[in-house]
Design a protein around this motif. Structure first.
Motif, short mmCIF file in Angstrom:
data_model
loop_
_atom_site.label_atom_id
_atom_site.label_comp_id
_atom_site.label_asym_id
_atom_site.label_seq_id
_atom_site.Cartn_x
_atom_site.Cartn_y
_atom_site.Cartn_z
N CYS A 1 -2.50 8.71 3.13
CA CYS A 1 -2.34 7.57 2.21
C CYS A 1 -1.93 6.33 3.00
CB CYS A 1 -1.30 7.89 1.14
SG CYS A 1 0.42 7.87 1.75
N ASN B 1 -3.59 5.62 -2.46
CA ASN B 1 -2.21 5.18 -2.65
C ASN B 1 -1.23 6.29 -2.35
OD1 ASN B 1 -2.99 2.60 -3.51
ND2 ASN B 1 -3.21 3.27 -5.64
N ARG C 1 0.81 -1.23 0.00
CA ARG C 1 0.00 0.00 0.00
C ARG C 1 0.84 1.28 0.00
NH1 ARG C 1 -4.68 -1.44 4.52
NH2 ARG C 1 -5.56 -3.28 3.43
N GLN D 1 3.99 0.45 -2.84
CA GLN D 1 3.42 0.06 -4.13
C GLN D 1 4.06 -1.18 -4.74
OE1 GLN D 1 0.66 1.90 -5.12
NE2 GLN D 1 1.05 2.80 -3.12
#
Length: 617
Positions: free
Chosen positions: A159, A165, A90, A93
């Motif tokens: 985020c 994201n 998360r 990425q």
């Protein structure tokens, strides 16, 4: 070879004066008294280096401090580790396979560092100093991780949850993150094997009452470990799943700091064993001495081999290693203890003079090496179990994230499902200690019940059923989605409960049994190394898991095929991976049983002289 003495002179320092007392070893081995104090018989000392008095050191007071320290440190560690796979997907990425591999490598590195801590502890620093230093590193790593997450990684603000994201990160930011997270690995890895052994040091195994407490300590130690992770898997896991990563990491740092402070507060209460030098030199001396005498004929009896005088050897003071009796097997190494009067002693005309350690080694030094060689096959067969165990922190979490996580109006974070594993550990520790052991003891007419190796075998059997359960859940999860769908399965995450409970039950038999087995069977000069074997088993299990995932994806993800563990699990076949692990564990169980039957237990003088080997499966 010198025989055991029924009595020996004990020199004790009390209030700056040397006191000499004559003491006989009683059958119950309850300790000996000098002045008004009763002292331990295992050679432990207090923080000033004086003989340890039972009423003033060790016991459950010191043991309880170690248990609380372990619980808080585990809370801190799993506050990072349990959700690390989600953090990587998360916040950084990474895809599912890459994140699972990185978590396995990081977890494996944690346990590889346990060998570093064990070596320093057994050879130079001692367990107390090693625990304190590596815990300080652990705290520093957590503080740096909290700072890097708060200042660099959670951009834009908010985020890191399921919806928003995070922005891409620079190489410097990623480098700072990996530096901090691997400092956490170094600190926790170096600390873990020593804290377990240090806690066991607080109980005199030469005392029948404290010896039973020592066995119980390992169960409570593993329970403290799991209770500590319970908080991190539930409360911290919930906050981190909601995107509050910095809060979770700061809570871990605070817990680690509290653990360190509590550990230092018990300094004056602990019992200590002084390190007896580099074990690699002792091993090399045995190999060199045996090689020099490869043509020498062995005596018909082990009693004719060389042994030094006194109760302790390998060191000149009272904290040396206890004598180990000669055992059959590895006969080549026995040549190191064959006496050659013309070459083995510094004074060739006087066999009572100092011996050349590179030409002649006492039986105990030879047996120390034999013990390690016999432990290695058992250790190797535990690695596959660790491959199964590590799925809880990686694929189980990813599987749960692809299921229906809503129960009523409450959203269950996938990582918090490991709370059922912890509940299972607590339940089965009680079940084993209070119910199963008394029943088995009466049936087998042995107060010990199942041996450590038998319990480890039971743990492997339960692990097989856990993988079958996980694979079956995945089959039904896939039936509730179509292969082209991106939405999660409608199957409830609660269907994961059986696989978590089974893993927890297997841990009680496998990992608690491992802790007891390696601590009991490791020679006195390698106790931390024995605990490190448990840790490195988990380490190699993580690396093997990572390698296995990579190989499976290379084989199955060709052409248009997504592979068994793709980014979108709805298009994969993770069930086949679970069933593969069940097959591998079943094969490992067969090999483990063969190694357990071959194994010969360590025979300490005065402890195993009249006993048969009790470690066969």
């Amino acid at each position: 070879m010198a025989n055991s003495e029924n009595s020996m002179e004990k020199e004790r320092v009390e209030d700056g004066n040397m006191v000499t007392k004559s003491s006989s070893f009683s059958t119950a081995r309850s300790g000996y008294k000098a002045d008004q104090y009763e002292y331990t018989l295992d050679g432990s000392v207090d923080f000033r280096g004086r003989p340890a008095a039972k009423g003033k050191t060790g016991g459950w007071v010191a043991g309880s401090l170690v248990l609380v320290n372990q619980g808080l440190a585990t809370l801190a560690f799993f506050g990072v580790g349990v959700n690390l796979v989600l953090f990587l997907t998360r916040v950084l990425q990474q895809n599912n396979a890459e994140a699972a591999n990185n978590v396995s490598k990081w977890t494996g590195t944690v346990y590889i560092f346990s060998l570093v801590g064990a070596f320093l502890s057994d050879s130079y620093w001692g367990r107390y100093k090693t625990c304190a230093i590596f815990q300080a590193m652990f705290v520093i790593g957590l503080v740096l991780l909290s700072l890097s997450t708060h200042m660099f990684l959670l951009k834009p603000t908010g985020c890191g949850d399921e919806d928003l994201n995070c922005a891409p990160h620079s190489n410097i930011e990623l480098g700072f993150f990996y530096l901090s997270v691997y400092l956490v690995a170094l600190g926790n890895g170096g600390y873990q094997p020593n804290i377990a052994t240090f806690g066991a040091d607080q109980f005199d195994e030469e005392d029948s009452v404290e010896a039973r407490s020592k066995i119980s300590f390992f169960s409570y130690f593993y329970l403290a470990l799991n209770l500590g992770s319970l908080f991190s898997n539930t409360f911290l896991g919930y906050f981190e799943d909601e995107g509050m990563w910095a809060l979770g990491f700061w809570a871990s740092a605070g817990s680690a700091m509290t653990a360190l402070i509590l550990f230092l507060c018990g300094t004056t209460r602990y019992r200590h064993f002084k390190p007896i030098g580099n074990p690699f030199f002792r091993v090399c001396q045995v190999i060199v001495a045996a090689s020099r005498k490869w043509r020498v004929r062995l005596p018909s009896s082990g009693e004719d081999l060389y042994e030094v005088e006194g109760k302790k050897i390998l060191d000149s003071d009272a904290n040396g290693s206890r004598k180990i009796l000669h055992t059959e097997g590895f006969e080549f190494l026995d040549r190191a203890a064959v006496v050659d009067p013309m070459n083995d002693f510094m004074d060739k005309k006087n066999e009572s003079s100092a011996h050349n350690p590179w030409r002649l080694c006492p039986v105990t030094q030879v047996e120390e090496f034999k013990c390690v060689l016999r432990l290695l096959p058992i250790w190797l067969t535990t690695i596959i179990y660790s491959v199964v165990f590590t799925q809880m922190a990686s694929l189980f979490v990813e599987q749960g994230a692809a299921m229906n996580n809503v129960v009523g109006s409450f959203h269950i974070p996938p990582a918090s499902m490991s709370a059922f594993d912890i509940a299972s550990v607590a339940l089965f520790i009680f079940f084993y200690r209070r119910l199963l052991t008394p029943l088995v003891s009466r049936w087998m007419k042995d107060s010990k019940g199942l041996t450590e190796l038998q319990r480890m075998g039971v743990g492997l059997v339960i692990a097989i059923t856990a993988m079958i359960s996980a694979g079956t859940v995945e089959v039904y999860r896939l039936k509730n989605v179509c292969s082209s769908c991106t939405d999660d399965s409608s199957l409830s995450i609660l269907w994961q409960i059986p696989q978590y409970m089974l893993i927890g039950a297997s841990e009680v038999f496998m990992y608690v049994g491992q802790l007891e087995f390696f601590n009991d069977q490791a020679p006195d000069g390698l106790k931390s190394f024995g605990s490190a074997l448990c840790m490195t088993s988990i380490s190699l299990g993580n690396y093997v898991s990572s390698l296995l995932v990579t190989i499976i994806m290379e084989i199955t993800a060709k052409g248009d095929r997504p592979g068994w563990i793709p980014v979108n699990l709805n298009r994969g076949h993770m069930d086949r991976f679970y069933f593969l692990l069940a097959i591998l564990t079943a094969a490992d169980l067969v090999v483990f049983a063969a190694c357990a039957r071959w194994y010969k237990s360590i025979k300490l003088e005065g402890r195993y002289e009249d006993e048969q080997d009790n470690y066969d499966v």
